[in-house]
Design a protein around this motif. Structure first.
Motif, PDB file in Angstrom:
ATOM      1  N   GLY A  68     -13.596  -5.933 -25.939  1.00 40.78           N
ATOM      2  CA  GLY A  68     -14.527  -6.884 -27.081  1.00 40.78           C
ATOM      3  C   GLY A  68     -14.198  -6.442 -27.969  1.00 40.78           C
ATOM      4  O   GLY A  68     -15.519  -6.815 -29.078  1.00 40.78           O
TER       5      GLY A  68
ATOM      6  N   GLY B 103     -11.472  -5.012 -21.031  1.00 43.34           N
ATOM      7  CA  GLY B 103     -11.329  -5.872 -20.769  1.00 43.34           C
ATOM      8  C   GLY B 103     -10.725  -6.950 -20.565  1.00 43.34           C
ATOM      9  O   GLY B 103     -10.168  -7.692 -20.005  1.00 43.34           O
TER      10      GLY B 103
ATOM     11  N   ASN C  28      -6.956 -10.277 -18.567  1.00 41.35           N
ATOM     12  CA  ASN C  28      -6.103 -11.406 -18.712  1.00 41.35           C
ATOM     13  C   ASN C  28      -4.712 -11.754 -18.231  1.00 41.35           C
ATOM     14  O   ASN C  28      -3.928 -10.588 -17.787  1.00 41.35           O
TER      15      ASN C  28
HETATM   16  O1  KG4 Z   1     -14.628  -3.585 -22.065  1.00 38.13           O
HETATM   17  P1  KG4 Z   1     -15.179  -4.671 -22.253  1.00 38.13           P
HETATM   18  O2  KG4 Z   1     -15.916  -5.049 -20.745  1.00 38.13           O
HETATM   19  O3  KG4 Z   1     -16.115  -4.180 -22.862  1.00 38.13           O
HETATM   20  C1  KG4 Z   1     -16.012  -3.633 -24.272  1.00 38.13           C
HETATM   21  O4  KG4 Z   1     -15.993  -2.854 -24.063  1.00 38.13           O
HETATM   22  O5  KG4 Z   1     -15.811  -4.539 -25.601  1.00 38.13           O
HETATM   23  O6  KG4 Z   1     -14.700  -6.026 -22.494  1.00 38.13           O
HETATM   24  C2  KG4 Z   1     -15.071  -7.221 -22.698  1.00 38.13           C
HETATM   25  C3  KG4 Z   1     -13.951  -8.116 -23.365  1.00 38.13           C
HETATM   26  C4  KG4 Z   1     -14.850  -9.307 -23.703  1.00 38.13           C
HETATM   27  O7  KG4 Z   1     -14.429  -9.935 -24.665  1.00 38.13           O
HETATM   28  C5  KG4 Z   1     -13.954 -10.375 -22.869  1.00 38.13           C
HETATM   29  O8  KG4 Z   1     -14.328 -11.681 -23.169  1.00 38.13           O
HETATM   30  C6  KG4 Z   1     -12.519 -10.430 -22.744  1.00 38.13           C
HETATM   31  O9  KG4 Z   1     -13.045  -8.665 -22.302  1.00 38.13           O
HETATM   32  N1  KG4 Z   1     -11.780 -10.325 -20.989  1.00 38.13           N
HETATM   33  C7  KG4 Z   1     -10.832 -11.153 -20.945  1.00 38.13           C
HETATM   34  C8  KG4 Z   1     -10.717 -11.312 -20.624  1.00 38.13           C
HETATM   35  N2  KG4 Z   1     -11.573 -10.893 -19.386  1.00 38.13           N
HETATM   36  C9  KG4 Z   1     -12.423  -9.999 -20.109  1.00 38.13           C
HETATM   37  N3  KG4 Z   1     -10.603 -11.579 -22.484  1.00 38.13           N
HETATM   38  C10 KG4 Z   1      -9.647 -12.471 -21.773  1.00 38.13           C
HETATM   39  N4  KG4 Z   1      -9.114 -13.171 -20.269  1.00 38.13           N
HETATM   40  C11 KG4 Z   1      -9.438 -12.251 -19.122  1.00 38.13           C
HETATM   41  N5  KG4 Z   1      -9.872 -12.381 -18.786  1.00 38.13           N
END
Ligand code: KG4
Ligand code: ZN
Length: 340
Positions: free
Chosen positions: A143, A277, A281
């Motif tokens: 994110g 994150g 996907n």
């Molecule tokens: O790594 P993370 O937990 O936090 C950061 O360091 O940003 O990533 C969170 C991001 C969010 O934008 C969330 O929507 C995305 O990862 N995310 C996904 C999926 N699971 C989490 N995006 C697309 N598909 C997924 N299955």
């Protein structure tokens, strides 16, 4: 260090997850995450609320991590914490707590870069899981960040491509918001995408030089598309949600795959690991599995619990720094923009 037990207590608080983990010699004994629900109603993370929630969560989360690991405080070898990058108010909670705990227990303090940790999550000791061999390429997609990194050793990493504006997770979350879906929208787009037609609607791919990315134009294209279609039919989103999500996901994954393909070609390295994150996907997971079959790449896809923010990844980075005796002193401060 053959028979020595190295117990790392790791703390992660860079964004909206308060997390703690205990690792013994690189193996996870506990991995606790308290996800902050308070942000949902605002459609995104509110930094001040995140900081406050970390203050409330950090003690119980650490207690739980130690209890689950069945480790007493006196048996902890070192404290590892996320120094950055992230939200300053959030990082400060973990950093101050880690410093105080290390001081109180009189054990070493280890600072960890959150983005390096997303990559090093692939080195967590797991039965039946192959670790990448150096050198390899890592695509960290979250994110807050979108990077392609050439990894030559645990802490020898070079960013060879990154986003010039929004992160890929933001492209997912902002598109979801336009569709009226709650935050974080990435997992929901993924869920609906699986049942839709990826080619139902066409969105433009940005033209960006080299290995860099850009996602702000994509988000605007989704907004204009939805505005135009709902003008003609106010129920357009409801009627086409699965196809819209599928087409959005297809385009975003296409953008990521084009660049990683280019990076493989330019570096001659065809081992690719993903982290962050967005590596949860299903579209990117499938695309990489196909790349293994089609082009003979070796791809490393993390277990779901190590994709979004967690402290186990901070712990494994801390464990490798411990072995190098790479400790921090108490003058260390949190860094919201922490490059490596
Ligand atoms: O790594 P993370 O937990 O936090 C950061 O360091 O940003 O990533 C969170 C991001 C969010 O934008 C969330 O929507 C995305 O990862 N995310 C996904 C999926 N699971 C989490 N995006 C697309 N598909 C997924 N299955
Ligand atoms: Zn992250």
């Amino acid at each position: 260090m053959p028979d020595q037990k190295i117990n790392i207590l790791a703390i992660e608080s860079s964004c909206d997850d308060t997390a703690a983990a205990v690792l013994c010699n690189g193996k996870i004994l506990s991995n606790i995450v308290a996800t902050q629900e308070v942000h949902k109603q605002y459609g995104g993370v509110v930094p001040e609320l995140a900081s406050r929630a970390h203050q409330q969560n950090i003690v119980p989360v650490i207690h739980q991590a130690l209890a689950k690991a069945n480790i007493d405080k006196k048996d902890v070898s070192a404290i590892a914490f996320t120094r950055g990058p992230g939200l300053m108010g959030s990082l400060l909670v973990g950093t101050s707590f880690a410093k105080s705990l290390s001081m109180g227990l009189n054990i070493p303090l280890i600072e960890v870069n959150h983005m390096q940790a997303h990559i090093l999550a692939h080195f967590i000791e797991e039965d039946g899981y192959d670790k990448p061999q150096f050198p390899f390429l890592a695509m960290t997609i979250s994110g807050g960040h979108t990077q392609i990194v050439k990894v030559t050793d645990y802490f020898e990493m070079e960013v060879i491509g990154e986003t010039t504006d929004d992160a890929v997770g933001e492209a997912f979350d902002k598109s979801a918001k336009i569709l009226g879906l709650p935050y974080p929208g990435g997992p929901l787009i993924d869920k609906y995408a699986r049942e839709g037609n990826p080619k139902a609607f066409k969105f433009p791919k940005p033209k960006v030089d080299g290995l860099n990315f850009s996602f702000s134009g994509f988000k605007t294209a989704v907004l204009y598309f939805v505005q135009k279609e709902t003008k003609n039919d106010p129920e357009f989103i409801e009627k086409n949600l699965k196809d819209i999500c599928s087409s959005i996901q297809y385009t975003i994954i296409g953008i990521l795959m084009d660049k990683i393909k280019k990076a493989v070609k330019e570096t001659g390295i065809n081992q690719v690991a993903i982290g962050g994150g967005v590596s949860a996907n299903s579209g990117i997971r499938q695309a990489l599995q196909e790349a293994q079959k089609k082009w003979g790449w070796k791809c490393y896809i993390p277990k779901f619990e190590y994709t979004t923010d967690n402290a186990a990844m901070i712990g494994i980075a801390g464990y490798h720094k411990y072995q190098e005796q790479d400790f921090a002193d108490y003058s260390i401060t949190a860094q919201s923009r922490y490059k490596f």
